[in-house]
Design a protein around this motif. Sequence first.
Motif, PDB file in Angstrom:
ATOM      1  N   MET A   1      16.085   8.693  -1.950  1.00 26.68           N
ATOM      2  CA  MET A   1      14.842   8.060  -2.358  1.00 26.68           C
ATOM      3  C   MET A   1      13.930   9.146  -2.938  1.00 26.68           C
ATOM      4  N   THR A   2      13.365   8.874  -4.098  1.00 32.33           N
ATOM      5  CA  THR A   2      12.449   9.837  -4.705  1.00 32.33           C
ATOM      6  C   THR A   2      11.150   9.877  -3.907  1.00 32.33           C
ATOM      7  N   ASP A   3      10.368  10.927  -4.120  1.00 34.17           N
ATOM      8  CA  ASP A   3       9.081  11.019  -3.430  1.00 34.17           C
ATOM      9  C   ASP A   3       8.192   9.822  -3.775  1.00 34.17           C
ATOM     10  N   ALA A   4       8.202   9.399  -5.046  1.00 33.69           N
ATOM     11  CA  ALA A   4       7.374   8.255  -5.443  1.00 33.69           C
ATOM     12  C   ALA A   4       7.815   6.991  -4.709  1.00 33.69           C
ATOM     13  N   ALA A   5       9.114   6.782  -4.606  1.00 32.75           N
ATOM     14  CA  ALA A   5       9.625   5.610  -3.889  1.00 32.75           C
ATOM     15  C   ALA A   5       9.304   5.717  -2.401  1.00 32.75           C
ATOM     16  N   ALA A   6       9.406   6.932  -1.846  1.00 28.27           N
ATOM     17  CA  ALA A   6       9.099   7.137  -0.427  1.00 28.27           C
ATOM     18  C   ALA A   6       7.622   6.874  -0.151  1.00 28.27           C
ATOM     19  N   VAL A   7       6.770   7.310  -1.060  1.00 25.03           N
ATOM     20  CA  VAL A   7       5.322   7.067  -0.896  1.00 25.03           C
ATOM     21  C   VAL A   7       5.028   5.577  -0.992  1.00 25.03           C
ATOM     22  N   GLN A   8       5.671   4.897  -1.939  1.00 21.43           N
ATOM     23  CA  GLN A   8       5.463   3.451  -2.070  1.00 21.43           C
ATOM     24  C   GLN A   8       5.906   2.739  -0.795  1.00 21.43           C
ATOM     25  N   ARG A   9       7.065   3.109  -0.257  1.00 18.47           N
ATOM     26  CA  ARG A   9       7.566   2.501   0.987  1.00 18.47           C
ATOM     27  C   ARG A   9       6.596   2.782   2.134  1.00 18.47           C
ATOM     28  N   ALA A  10       6.087   3.992   2.202  1.00 19.97           N
ATOM     29  CA  ALA A  10       5.129   4.341   3.259  1.00 19.97           C
ATOM     30  C   ALA A  10       3.865   3.497   3.145  1.00 19.97           C
ATOM     31  N   HIS A  11       3.399   3.277   1.926  1.00 18.80           N
ATOM     32  CA  HIS A  11       2.199   2.438   1.752  1.00 18.80           C
ATOM     33  C   HIS A  11       2.462   0.990   2.164  1.00 18.80           C
ATOM     34  N   GLU A  12       3.692   0.524   1.981  1.00 20.38           N
ATOM     35  CA  GLU A  12       4.034  -0.834   2.418  1.00 20.38           C
ATOM     36  C   GLU A  12       3.888  -0.971   3.935  1.00 20.38           C
ATOM     37  N   ILE A  13       4.132   0.110   4.640  1.00 17.34           N
ATOM     38  CA  ILE A  13       3.977   0.107   6.099  1.00 17.34           C
ATOM     39  C   ILE A  13       2.528   0.393   6.486  1.00 17.34           C
ATOM     40  N   PHE A  14       1.949   1.405   5.857  1.00 16.10           N
ATOM     41  CA  PHE A  14       0.627   1.909   6.234  1.00 16.10           C
ATOM     42  C   PHE A  14      -0.520   0.968   5.865  1.00 16.10           C
ATOM     43  N   ASP A  15      -0.494   0.428   4.659  1.00 13.16           N
ATOM     44  CA  ASP A  15      -1.642  -0.337   4.161  1.00 13.16           C
ATOM     45  C   ASP A  15      -2.026  -1.523   5.043  1.00 13.16           C
ATOM     46  N   PRO A  16      -1.071  -2.325   5.531  1.00 16.09           N
ATOM     47  CA  PRO A  16      -1.470  -3.409   6.436  1.00 16.09           C
ATOM     48  C   PRO A  16      -2.095  -2.880   7.737  1.00 16.09           C
ATOM     49  N   LEU A  17      -1.586  -1.767   8.249  1.00 15.08           N
ATOM     50  CA  LEU A  17      -2.170  -1.171   9.457  1.00 15.08           C
ATOM     51  C   LEU A  17      -3.588  -0.675   9.167  1.00 15.08           C
ATOM     52  N   ALA A  18      -3.749  -0.058   8.011  1.00 19.73           N
ATOM     53  CA  ALA A  18      -5.054   0.476   7.616  1.00 19.73           C
ATOM     54  C   ALA A  18      -6.079  -0.641   7.452  1.00 19.73           C
ATOM     55  N   GLY A  19      -5.631  -1.779   6.954  1.00 14.10           N
ATOM     56  CA  GLY A  19      -6.555  -2.898   6.730  1.00 14.10           C
ATOM     57  C   GLY A  19      -7.310  -3.289   7.970  1.00 14.10           C
ATOM     58  N   ALA A  20      -6.662  -3.274   9.110  1.00 14.77           N
ATOM     59  CA  ALA A  20      -7.330  -3.634  10.364  1.00 14.77           C
ATOM     60  C   ALA A  20      -8.414  -2.621  10.721  1.00 14.77           C
ATOM     61  N   TYR A  21      -8.180  -1.355  10.411  1.00 11.57           N
ATOM     62  CA  TYR A  21      -9.195  -0.325  10.702  1.00 11.57           C
ATOM     63  C   TYR A  21     -10.394  -0.443   9.784  1.00 11.57           C
ATOM     64  N   LEU A  22     -10.168  -0.871   8.555  1.00 10.85           N
ATOM     65  CA  LEU A  22     -11.262  -0.983   7.594  1.00 10.85           C
ATOM     66  C   LEU A  22     -12.276  -2.052   7.987  1.00 10.85           C
ATOM     67  N   GLU A  23     -11.909  -2.913   8.916  1.00 12.54           N
ATOM     68  CA  GLU A  23     -12.839  -3.927   9.421  1.00 12.54           C
ATOM     69  C   GLU A  23     -13.773  -3.355  10.483  1.00 12.54           C
TER      70      GLU A  23
END
Length: 112
Positions: A1-23
């Motif tokens: 997996m390229t770094d760009a693909a790895a970062v995209q995959r990480a954001h797929e996991i991280f972003d929903p978790l982050a959304g709860a904190y942004l509240e």
Amino acid sequence: MTDAAAVQRAHEIFDPLAGAYLERAGVDIGPMFGSEGLRIRSKVFAFVGYRGAMVVKLPAARVDELDGVDGMERMVMRERAMKEWMLVPAAAAGRWQPLLDEAFAYVDSITP
């Protein structure tokens, strides 16, 4: 997996978790190490790094404890080990939520 693909995959996991904190009061997103991270009162506690790992700020003793477990490793910048920053790979995604919680609690407790 390229770094760009790895970062995209990480954001797929991280972003929903982050959304709860942004509240939460005092939490926003801001710049950190060339990325954008979750901040409490302007201090970053977690972000997705350029290699596609979640990076969290934890007490140095906790980073020492976790270093090497489930592929986690201490963050190194310019050949210097960062004592309070831990990289948590996507392969250990099951640990992301609890470590994000720990990072938030830690940075919240040390930030005026």
